[in-house]
Motif scaffolding. Structure first.
Motif, PDB file in Angstrom:
ATOM      1  N   SER A  70      52.312  40.088  65.695  1.00  0.00           N
ATOM      2  CA  SER A  70      53.218  40.283  66.832  1.00  0.00           C
ATOM      3  C   SER A  70      52.926  41.605  67.530  1.00  0.00           C
ATOM      4  O   SER A  70      52.905  41.672  68.771  1.00  0.00           O
ATOM      5  N   GLU A  71      52.683  42.646  66.727  1.00  0.00           N
ATOM      6  CA  GLU A  71      52.361  43.949  67.316  1.00  0.00           C
ATOM      7  C   GLU A  71      51.035  43.904  68.055  1.00  0.00           C
ATOM      8  O   GLU A  71      50.879  44.467  69.145  1.00  0.00           O
ATOM      9  N   ARG A  72      50.066  43.185  67.488  1.00  0.00           N
ATOM     10  CA  ARG A  72      48.752  43.052  68.124  1.00  0.00           C
ATOM     11  C   ARG A  72      48.858  42.303  69.447  1.00  0.00           C
ATOM     12  O   ARG A  72      48.253  42.692  70.463  1.00  0.00           O
ATOM     13  N   LEU A  73      49.622  41.222  69.455  1.00  0.00           N
ATOM     14  CA  LEU A  73      49.807  40.464  70.694  1.00  0.00           C
ATOM     15  C   LEU A  73      50.516  41.286  71.758  1.00  0.00           C
ATOM     16  O   LEU A  73      50.163  41.239  72.943  1.00  0.00           O
ATOM     17  N   MET A  74      51.522  42.053  71.335  1.00  0.00           N
ATOM     18  CA  MET A  74      52.238  42.900  72.285  1.00  0.00           C
ATOM     19  C   MET A  74      51.307  43.948  72.892  1.00  0.00           C
ATOM     20  O   MET A  74      51.316  44.185  74.111  1.00  0.00           O
ATOM     21  N   ASN A  75      50.480  44.572  72.049  1.00  0.00           N
ATOM     22  CA  ASN A  75      49.560  45.591  72.550  1.00  0.00           C
ATOM     23  C   ASN A  75      48.543  44.993  73.512  1.00  0.00           C
ATOM     24  O   ASN A  75      48.212  45.593  74.542  1.00  0.00           O
ATOM     25  N   ALA A 118      48.952  42.277  75.359  1.00  0.00           N
ATOM     26  CA  ALA A 118      49.653  41.931  76.602  1.00  0.00           C
ATOM     27  C   ALA A 118      49.893  43.167  77.455  1.00  0.00           C
ATOM     28  O   ALA A 118      49.714  43.142  78.685  1.00  0.00           O
ATOM     29  N   LEU A 119      50.282  44.273  76.832  1.00  0.00           N
ATOM     30  CA  LEU A 119      50.517  45.515  77.580  1.00  0.00           C
ATOM     31  C   LEU A 119      49.240  46.028  78.218  1.00  0.00           C
ATOM     32  O   LEU A 119      49.252  46.523  79.355  1.00  0.00           O
ATOM     33  N   ASP A 177      44.180  35.441  69.894  1.00  0.00           N
ATOM     34  CA  ASP A 177      45.273  36.173  70.535  1.00  0.00           C
ATOM     35  C   ASP A 177      45.381  35.813  72.008  1.00  0.00           C
ATOM     36  O   ASP A 177      46.495  35.637  72.547  1.00  0.00           O
ATOM     37  N   LEU A 208      48.695  34.118  73.773  1.00  0.00           N
ATOM     38  CA  LEU A 208      49.398  34.692  74.920  1.00  0.00           C
ATOM     39  C   LEU A 208      49.489  33.691  76.064  1.00  0.00           C
ATOM     40  O   LEU A 208      50.525  33.600  76.739  1.00  0.00           O
ATOM     41  N   LYS A 237      62.247  30.940  77.413  1.00  0.00           N
ATOM     42  CA  LYS A 237      61.731  31.706  78.548  1.00  0.00           C
ATOM     43  C   LYS A 237      62.790  31.854  79.635  1.00  0.00           C
ATOM     44  O   LYS A 237      62.935  32.924  80.245  1.00  0.00           O
TER      45      LYS A 237
END
Length: 318
Positions: A6-11, A13-14, A51, A55, A118
């Motif tokens: 989850s942290e990897r996906l968030m990073n 995406a950012l 990843d 996304l 969503k």
């Protein structure tokens, strides 16, 4: 592992949302700690591709751009990933929440649930949640047992021609049909496909339970125009004798044929285990009566009786 991903996906995406120019794999690997810790290029490439797909599945629009050096870069433009303002009121939100519970298939249920999440994240009212917490004596369901449903649903959505084997009610063996699918319709607990039959050059309706084997997609565009509003419901009703112009008399075994009893204009109970019914008679009634097999005997009119007998003989010949 779940938290790390989850942290990897968030990073990721950012990074994709925060850049003004496409970032290459090399640049993304150097910006995200989890990618730096990957053991080798192959492990990183597999992780990055998974990843990126995750996304996109979550709804992020990721563009792929090739620069002058031929290197592929990635970015997610903010204007492409911004939902318009959500203006649903409580009643509309409740209707969406109720509609999301209709589907029984896991794939459709997941898609409906994801869409609700969503919308709620974008500000949809929470009125629909009451359907999730309060038990109800009645719960909406659209049963889908036919394996042909999902590939046909996708073909209708994507406007892709299909090929499948179809067994008519009066045929012992299936035959191949080439169809441009328009829409699916649920009627009286059965699913039907309306579309353009290329072999016959006309609109046709197919009952999904009579499709045998796999539905195969074909490349190419439709050759016939797709109507703005398909008349599949009217066509199905006509096929099943709903648009009746006459009446038919049948003998029905006691305790059987409840759909026929529901449509009967009159029912006379007999002492021999058989009842006599008068039912609406329109085009296609013979095909419907054949489905009840030995529990139905047609008394009249003569043309209906002859049509039912012809269908039964065709099935008996095998």
């Amino acid at each position: 592992m779940a938290i790390a991903k989850s942290e990897r996906l968030m990073n990721l995406a950012l990074c994709l949302l925060g850049t003004r120019r496409p970032l290459s794999k090399r640049e993304l690997r150097g910006s995200i700690e989890a990618y730096l810790e990957a053991s080798g290029d192959d492990a990183f490439n597999r992780m990055f591709e998974r990843d990126k797909d995750d996304l996109r599945e979550l709804g992020l629009v990721i563009e792929t751009v090739e620069n002058l050096e031929g290197e592929t870069g990635y970015l997610a433009r903010r204007d492409s990933n911004r939902l318009p303002p959500i203006t649903l009121d409580a009643e509309e939100a409740a209707a969406l929440g109720l509609a999301a519970k209709v589907w029984q298939q896991a794939r459709l249920a997941g898609a409906a649930s994801g869409a609700l999440q969503k919308l709620r994240a974008a500000g949809m009212p929470e009125a629909g949640d009451s359907y999730d917490t309060q038990p109800s004596a009645l719960e909406p369901r659209i049963p889908v047992r036919e394996t042909a449903f999902e590939p046909l649903m996708l073909a209708c959505r994507d406007r892709r021609p299909v090929v499948f084997d179809y067994r008519k009610a009066n045929a012992a063996r299936p035959e191949t049909r080439h169809v441009e699918p328009w829409t699916l319709e649920c009627w009286r607990g059965h699913w039907y496909l309306a579309g353009w039959d290329r072999d016959r050059g006309a609109e046709r309706v197919f009952r999904l339970s009579r499709i045998t084997g796999k539905v195969r997609s074909r490349a190419g565009a439709f050759t016939a125009p797709v109507p703005d509003v398909s008349t599949v419901r009217e066509t199905v009703e006509s096929w099943a004798g709903e648009t009746a112009t006459r009446s038919a008399r049948i003998r029905l075994r006691a305790g059987c044929g409840y759909p026929l009893r529901a449509r009967a204009g009159s029912v006379t109970e007999g002492d021999d285990g058989w009842d006599e019914l008068e039912i609406p008679y329109g085009h296609g009634l013979d095909a419907w009566l054949v489905e009840f097999g030995p529990d139905v005997v047609v008394l009249g009119p003569a043309d209906l009786r002859a049509d039912v007998m012809d269908r039964l003989r065709a099935v008996a010949k095998g």
